[in-house]
Design an enzyme around this catalytic site. Structure first.
Site, PDB file in Angstrom:
ATOM      1  N   GLU B  31       0.957  -1.058   0.467  1.00  0.00           N
ATOM      2  CA  GLU B  31      -0.261  -0.164  -0.500  1.00  0.00           C
ATOM      3  C   GLU B  31       1.156   1.030  -0.440  1.00  0.00           C
ATOM      4  OE1 GLU B  31      -3.122   1.373  -0.190  1.00  0.00           O
ATOM      5  OE2 GLU B  31      -2.004   2.862  -0.223  1.00  0.00           O
ATOM      6  N   THR B  40     -10.960   6.039  -2.806  1.00  0.00           N
ATOM      7  CA  THR B  40     -11.612   5.874  -2.916  1.00  0.00           C
ATOM      8  C   THR B  40     -12.991   5.145  -1.164  1.00  0.00           C
ATOM      9  OG1 THR B  40     -11.161   5.632  -5.114  1.00  0.00           O
ATOM     10  CG2 THR B  40     -13.690   5.153  -4.763  1.00  0.00           C
ATOM     11  N   HIS B  49     -26.458  -1.571  -2.008  1.00  0.00           N
ATOM     12  CA  HIS B  49     -27.095  -0.801  -3.097  1.00  0.00           C
ATOM     13  C   HIS B  49     -28.041  -2.234  -3.267  1.00  0.00           C
ATOM     14  CE1 HIS B  49     -25.834   2.627  -4.736  1.00  0.00           C
ATOM     15  NE2 HIS B  49     -24.315   2.024  -4.551  1.00  0.00           N
ATOM     16  N   ARG B 310     -14.678   7.788  -8.396  1.00  0.00           N
ATOM     17  CA  ARG B 310     -14.684   6.637  -8.931  1.00  0.00           C
ATOM     18  C   ARG B 310     -13.727   6.282 -10.290  1.00  0.00           C
ATOM     19  NH1 ARG B 310     -19.342  10.649  -8.837  1.00  0.00           N
ATOM     20  NH2 ARG B 310     -20.400  10.022  -7.876  1.00  0.00           N
ATOM     21  N   SER B 337     -19.534   2.262  -7.599  1.00  0.00           N
ATOM     22  CA  SER B 337     -20.055   1.582  -7.419  1.00  0.00           C
ATOM     23  C   SER B 337     -20.842   0.839  -8.687  1.00  0.00           C
ATOM     24  CB  SER B 337     -20.970   3.241  -7.332  1.00  0.00           C
ATOM     25  OG  SER B 337     -22.229   2.007  -6.601  1.00  0.00           O
ATOM     26  N   CYS B 399     -12.654  12.697  22.461  1.00  0.00           N
ATOM     27  CA  CYS B 399     -13.628  13.758  22.205  1.00  0.00           C
ATOM     28  C   CYS B 399     -14.604  13.590  22.813  1.00  0.00           C
ATOM     29  CB  CYS B 399     -13.288  12.392  20.808  1.00  0.00           C
ATOM     30  SG  CYS B 399     -14.537  13.163  19.159  1.00  0.00           S
ATOM     31  N   CYS B 401     -17.261  15.306  21.370  1.00  0.00           N
ATOM     32  CA  CYS B 401     -18.457  15.594  20.215  1.00  0.00           C
ATOM     33  C   CYS B 401     -19.009  14.040  20.340  1.00  0.00           C
ATOM     34  CB  CYS B 401     -17.779  16.136  18.609  1.00  0.00           C
ATOM     35  SG  CYS B 401     -17.533  17.513  19.209  1.00  0.00           S
ATOM     36  N   CYS B 441      -9.773  17.823  19.907  1.00  0.00           N
ATOM     37  CA  CYS B 441      -9.411  16.996  20.281  1.00  0.00           C
ATOM     38  C   CYS B 441      -7.732  16.904  20.041  1.00  0.00           C
ATOM     39  CB  CYS B 441      -9.853  15.244  20.468  1.00  0.00           C
ATOM     40  SG  CYS B 441     -10.926  15.018  18.667  1.00  0.00           S
TER      41      CYS B 441
END
Lengths: 419, 478
Positions: B31, B40, B49, B310, B337, B399, B401, B441
Site C-alpha cells: 500500500e 476511494t 445497494h 470513482r 459503485s 473527543c 463531540c 481532540c
C-alpha cells in the site's frame, strides 16, 4: 447518589466566578465539575495581556486572571472534580459525570449552573472548497500548540476571520517566528476588538483584508497556499479578484459557538441568535433551577463580563434554592431594529436589587447612532454612540425604580436609532 | 517468494487479503499510503445497494447481488456497523412513474427481492421530511448503509491476524512478468511473487497496462459530498435516491451507518487521479439537487465536505479475474459503485481463483471473525460505569463531540494494523469525526499517538508521512 446544592458544569472563568458568587451568598454545598486537568478553562492558554481591566483595574495575562479565581475557590474550600466529564443532566437535576477515578458519579443537585463555555467553528461549517491537507487549524487549536505544548503548527500563515483569537494568534505566531501574511475577513468590518486590531495587526504591519474570503485550499498533504477573493455585498466571491497566497498554514477564527449539547439534551429552550439558552434577569433558563452564564450563554468579548455575569448566576442559584426567586411578573425584552439579541430575554423587577444590565450585540455597524430603550412606547434611554459594531458587546442599565413606577409595563425594547 | 502480492489496501485489497488468509499461502499487501482505506474507500456514499440499478447480465449486477446478500452476516461477524435501512428512488413527475416500474422490472430480473412502487402518500408516511413535490418512489427494502472505513479496516485486520503481511508507504513502480512469477519493484525494494492481484482503484488501469496487452482505461469520476451533524442524523431514515432527470444524474440523501446525514455525490469526469479536492460549484450542486428530495436542507448542520474518485472503466463494468494474456495476474479494475457492496464477494471470488491456481489448502488455524470493538458512547449509563471499573481509561473522554475515550484510542493504535495518524484514529474510533472536526481532540490525539508509538510529536501526521501537523518548536526560526 451524592447530594449537592449547587453543581457547576465547567471550571473556566464562568464556573469559578459562579462558585464564588454562590459561596458568598451563603451556600457552601457546591461542586465544580471540570473536564480538563486544571481549573481556569481556555484562559490557561491565553498568555497575552488584556484581562482584568474592569475587574481588577490592572492588565493581567489569562493565566494570571484565572489564577486569582482559582486561588479564591481553593481558599474558600469549594470542591472541584477535575478530568470529569458531565454526560447528562436530568430535568430533576441529577447530574451524571464520569472520570477515571470515580467511574460514574451521580449528583442530585438543587440548582445547576451551566458554564461550559464555547468552542470554535470548524472549517466544515464554512464549506471552503479545496483539499483537506494538514495545516488547517482553528486559531484556538494553534494557540494550544504554541502556548501550552511549545510547538509551531506552521511557518507561513494566513488567518481567515478577524475574531479576537485570530488577531491574537496573528501576533503570537509572528512573535514565535512565523510569517503571518494576512488576516482575511469576509465582513466589511472586523469581528474583533479595536484594540486587538491595533496591537496585533497594525503594530506588526499585518494586513487586514476586509470583504475578502478564502475560496480554495491548495495542497493535498500539507497546505501549500490558499486562494483569496474579494466578496460582494452578498458575500459572494467576485470573479476575477482571486489571488493565490502561498502559505503552509491556514488558521480559522471564524466564530465561536456556545457549547450547549448538555443544555439541549435536558431540554433547555435555546435562543437561535446566541445559540445559548434563553434566560431571565436571574440567568435562569427555561428549566427551573438550571442557570447559565458566560460563553455558554452568549459569546463575550471580555472575560471581566463573564466573571460578573457568572457571579450573578451563582448568587441567583442560591436565591432560587431559598425560594426567593419570583417567577411571575416577567416582562419580555424585545430586540428592536439593529439589535441582534439581548441577554436576558425577560426581566422580573421582583428579582432585581437596584438595577439590571441588559447586554446585546448590534446586527450591523452603526456610526453616530443612538442606543435607545423603550418601556412600552416611552423612551427612557437615548444614548449617542460614536460607533457600534457587532464585534463589541454593548450594555444598557435598567433601573428597578423605572419598573416599580410602571406597574402596567408590557414590554421593554432595545433599539438602535439614527436620531 | 510470495504466493500472492495484493497491490492496494482499499476495501477490495483488504477483502481479497481477508479471503486469502484462510489458505496456506504467503500473502503480502503493498500500500502506498501509511494506512489502509486511504483512497476511494474512505470517500464514498457508504451504501449497500439492493441491486436494481445494475444492467442485468453485467458483472456489476452479479457481484452487487451476492454482496448485498452477504452483508448482514458478514458485518456481524467482522463487527462492522451496518443497517439495512432500505432505499427509495424518487420520481418527481407523473411521466417518470413508468421509469420506476422499469427499474423495478430490471431489479427483479437481477434477483432483487421486495421491490415495490409506492404512492406519494405511502412515501411521505415513511419519510415525513421528503419534499412535497415527489409523486412516487421505488422502495427497495434490501438497501443498506455500511461504515466503509470499518468494512475495510476489519477485513485488513482479519487478514493480518491470520498471517497476511502488509507493507505501507510502499508504492509499486514496476511489475515484470518472469516465466512463472513476477518481480515487483517498489520505491525501496524488489519483491517476487507467484501471483499479483491488482486492487488499485483509479490507478488499476495503469497496473494492468504495465503487464497486459488488453489495455484498460480508467477515467476518475469525481463525487463531492456534504456531511451533516448527528443532530440531523435522523432527518431521513432510508437512503433517498433520485430518478435521473433531464438535468442529469441525481444525488442521494442518506443517513450513514454512524448516524450522520450525507448528501451527494456529484459526478464529473476528471483527468487528475490525485484530485480529491472539493469545489464551490460541486458543493452548491449537491445541496441544490438534494433540495429537490427533501423539505429543506439543514445547512447550519454541515460539518464537512469531501470528495472521492470513482474508478470508471471504459467498458462501464467491473473487470474482475485473471488476465488472459498474463496468467497469474489478476484484476479488480473499474470497481466503482456498487463496489463497496460487492467488495466482500469480489474478495471471495478472486481468492477462490487464486487458491485453485496455486492449489492452496485451507488453514485449520484460520480465525474467521474479529473481537468486538468496544464503543463507549452508545452504552447505557450503568454499562459505562461498569466499563470504567474494568479499565479506568474509559473514564477519560478525549473527543467530546463523539464521546471517544482514551481506552478506545489506545486500542485503535495497538490493534493489528493499528492507527498511526490522526485520520487513522478518526476512522477507527470517530475521534475528530464530530461537529468540531478535531478542533478540540486533535492536539490530544496527537499527544496520545506520540506517546503510544514513541514518536516525536513533530513526526505525527494527519495521514501518510508528509501530512505533518507540527513544523518545529516555538521560536525555532528566530
Amino acid at each position: 447518589m451524592i447530594n449537592k446544592d449547587i453543581v457547576i458544569i465547567g471550571g473556566g472563568p464562568a464556573g469559578l466566578s459562579a462558585a464564588i458568587g454562590a459561596y458568598e451568598s451563603g451556600n457552601k454545598s457546591i461542586v465544580i465539575l471540570e473536564r480538563d486537568n486544571l481549573l481556569g478553562g481556555i484562559l490557561n492558554q491565553c498568555i497575552h495581556t488584556g484581562f482584568g481591566l474592569h475587574t481588577f483595574k490592572e492588565e493581567l495575562t489569562g493565566p494570571e486572571y484565572c489564577e486569582r479565581y482559582v486561588e479564591k475557590v481553593k481558599n474558600l474550600g469549594i470542591e472541584s472534580k477535575l478530568e470529569t466529564m458531565v454526560i447528562d443532566i436530568s430535568t430533576d437535576l441529577i447530574v451524571s459525570a464520569i472520570n477515571e477515578i470515580d467511574g460514574l458519579i451521580q449528583i442530585q443537585a438543587k440548582a445547576v449552573i451551566l458554564t461550559m463555555g464555547c468552542r470554535e467553528r470548524p472549517r466544515g461549517a464554512l464549506n471552503i472548497p479545496g483539499y483537506r491537507p494538514a495545516g488547517i487549524f482553528s486559531a484556538g487549536t494553534a494557540q494550544r500548540f504554541v502556548n501550552i505544548e511549545g510547538y509551531m503548527p506552521g511557518k507561513t500563515v494566513v488567518i481567515l476571520g478577524s475574531g479576537d483569537i485570530g488577531l491574537i494568534m496573528a501576533r503570537r505566531m509572528t512573535l514565535e517566528g512565523a510569517n503571518v501574511k494576512m488576516v482575511v475577513e469576509i465582513m466589511p468590518y472586523s469581528g474583533g476588538l479595536k484594540r486587538n486590531i491595533v496591537q496585533c495587526l497594525d503594530d506588526f504591519s499585518i494586513p487586514l483584508k476586509l470583504s475578502h474570503t478564502v475560496t480554495k485550499i491548495h495542497g493535498s498533504t500539507r497546505v501549500t497556499g490558499v486562494t483569496i477573493a474579494k466578496v460582494d455585498d452578498m458575500k459572494n466571491p467576485i470573479k476575477g479578484s482571486e489571488e493565490f497566497v502561498e502559505c503552509d498554514t491556514l488558521l480559522l477564527s471564524v466564530g465561536l459557538i456556545p457549547e450547549n449539547e448538555l443544555s439541549r439534551k435536558v431540554g433547555v429552550i435555546m435562543n437561535p441568535k446566541t445559540q445559548g439558552p434563553v434566560v431571565s434577569e436571574s440567568l435562569e433558563t427555561s428549566i427551573q433551577g438550571i442557570f447559565a452564564a458566560g460563553n455558554v450563554l452568549h459569546v463575550h468579548d471580555l472575560v471581566d463580563h463573564v466573571s460578573s455575569e457568572a457571579y450573578l448566576a451563582g448568587k441567583n442559584a442560591v436565591k432560587y434554592i431559598q425560594g426567593l426567586l419570583d417567577n411571575q411578573n416577567k416582562i419580555d425584552i424585545q430586540c428592536g431594529n439593529g439589535v441582534r439579541y439581548t441577554v436576558p430575554s425577560t426581566l422580573n423587577y421582583k428579582n432585581v436589587e437596584d438595577l439590571t444590565q441588559v447586554r446585546f450585540r448590534t446586527s450591523d455597524v452603526y456610526k453616530d447612532a443612538y442606543v435607545s430603550v423603550y418601556l412600552d412606547k416611552e423612551r427612557i434611554i437615548h444614548s449617542k454612540k460614536r460607533i457600534l459594531t457587532p464585534g463589541e458587546m454593548e450594555q444598557v442599565t435598567i433601573l428597578k425604580k423605572w419598573l416599580l413606577e410602571r406597574p402596567n409595563l408590557k414590554i421593554i425594547t432595545v433599539i438602535i436609532e439614527k436620531e | 517468494m510470495y504466493d500472492v502480492v495484493i497491490i492496494g489496501a482499499g476495501v477490495i485489497g483488504a477483502s481479497v487479503a481477508r479471503a486469502l488468509s484462510k489458505y496456506h499461502l504467503k500473502v503480502l499487501v503493498i500500500e502506498k499510503h501509511s494506512d489502509v482505506c486511504e483512497g476511494t474507500s474512505k470517500a464514498n456514499s457508504g451504501i449497500v445497494h439492493s441491486g436494481y440499478d445494475a444492467k442485468p447480465g453485467t458483472i456489476k449486477a452479479k457481484f452487487n447481488l451476492i454482496g448485498n446478500h452477504m452483508m448482514s452476516d458478514f458485518c456481524q461477524k467482522y463487527r462492522v456497523p451496518f443497517r439495512r435501512n432500505g432505499s427509495l428512488v424518487l420520481a418527481f413527475s407523473e411521466e417518470d412513474i413508468p421509469k420506476l416500474e422499469a427499474l423495478k422490472i430490471q431489479g427483479m430480473s437481477n434477483g432483487v427481492a421486495g421491490l415495490e412502487v409506492l404512492t406519494k402518500q405511502q412515501v411521505l408516511a415513511m419519510e415525513p421530511n421528503l419534499n412535497d413535490s415527489i409523486v412516487a418512489a421505488l422502495y427497495a427494502p434490501t438497501g443498506g448503509i455500511v461504515d466503509p472505513f470499518e468494512l475495510t479496516i476489519a477485513q485488513a485486520e482479519v487478514a493480518n491476524m491470520n498471517g497476511v503481511e502488509f507493507k505501507f508507504n510502499a508504492f509499486v513502480t514496476n511489475i515484470a512478468k518472469q516465466s512463472d512469477y513476477f518481480i515487483i519493484s517498489t520505491n525501496n525494494e524488489t519483491i517476487e511473487s507467484k501471483t499479483v492481484i491488482n486492487c488499485t482503484g483509479v490507478f488499476s488501469d495503469d497496473f494492468n497496462n504495465m503487464v497486459s496487452e488488453n489495455k484498460l482505461s480508467i477515467t476518475p469520476r469525481k463525487g463531492e459530498y456534504c456531511l451533516f451533524d448527528k443532530e440531523v442524523g435522523h432527518f431521513v431514515d432510508k437512503t433517498i435516491f433520485q430518478l435521473p432527470t433531464v438535468y442529469g444524474k441525481g444525488v442521494l440523501v442518506t443517513p450513514t451507518a454512524e448516524n450522520n446525514l450525507l448528501m451527494g455525490p456529484t459526478a464529473y469526469d476528471i483527468y487528475d487521479k490525485y484530485d480529491n479536492s472539493t469545489t464551490a460549484e460541486g458543493i452548491k450542486e449537491v445541496l441544490s439537487k438534494a433540495a429537490q428530495s427533501v423539505k429543506y436542507i439543514p445547512s447550519s448542520y454541515i460539518i464537512t465536505a469531501f470528495s472521492g474518485l470513482r474508478a470508471t472503466e471504459a467498458s462501464g463494468d467491473f473487470v474482475i479475474g485473471e488476465t488472459i494474456d498474463v496468467p497469474g495476474f489478476y484484476n479488480a479494475v473499474g470497481i466503482e459503485s456498487p463496489g463497496l457492496t460487492a467488495a466482500p464477494a469480489i474478495g471471495d471470488y478472486l481468492s477462490n481463483l487464486v487458491a485453485i491456481k496455486l492449489k492452496a489448502n485451507l488453514k485449520s488455524s484460520f480465525v474467521d471473525g474479529r473481537d468486538e470493538i468496544i464503543r463507549f458512547e452508545p452504552l447505557s449509563v450503568s454499562d459505562k460505569a461498569k466499563l470504567i471499573e474494568s479499565n479506568h481509561e474509559y473514564g477519560k473522554i478525549i473527543c467530546r463531540c463523539e464521546m471517544v475515550t482514551l481506552a478506545e484510542i489506545k486500542d485503535a493504535i495497538h490493534r493489528p494494523l493499528g492507527a498511526n495518524s490522526i485520520d487513522g484514529v478518526k476512522r477507527r474510533t470517530r475521534a475528530g469525526a464530530g461537529r468540531c472536526q478535531g478542533g478540540f481532540c486533535g492536539p490530544r490525539v496527537l499527544e496520545i499517538l506520540s506517546k503510544e508509538l514513541n514518536k516525536d510529536p513533530r513526526d505525527i501526521a494527519k495521514f501518510d508521512q508528509q501530512a505533518i501537523l507540527l513544523v518545529g518548536f516555538d521560536k525555532d526560526t528566530l
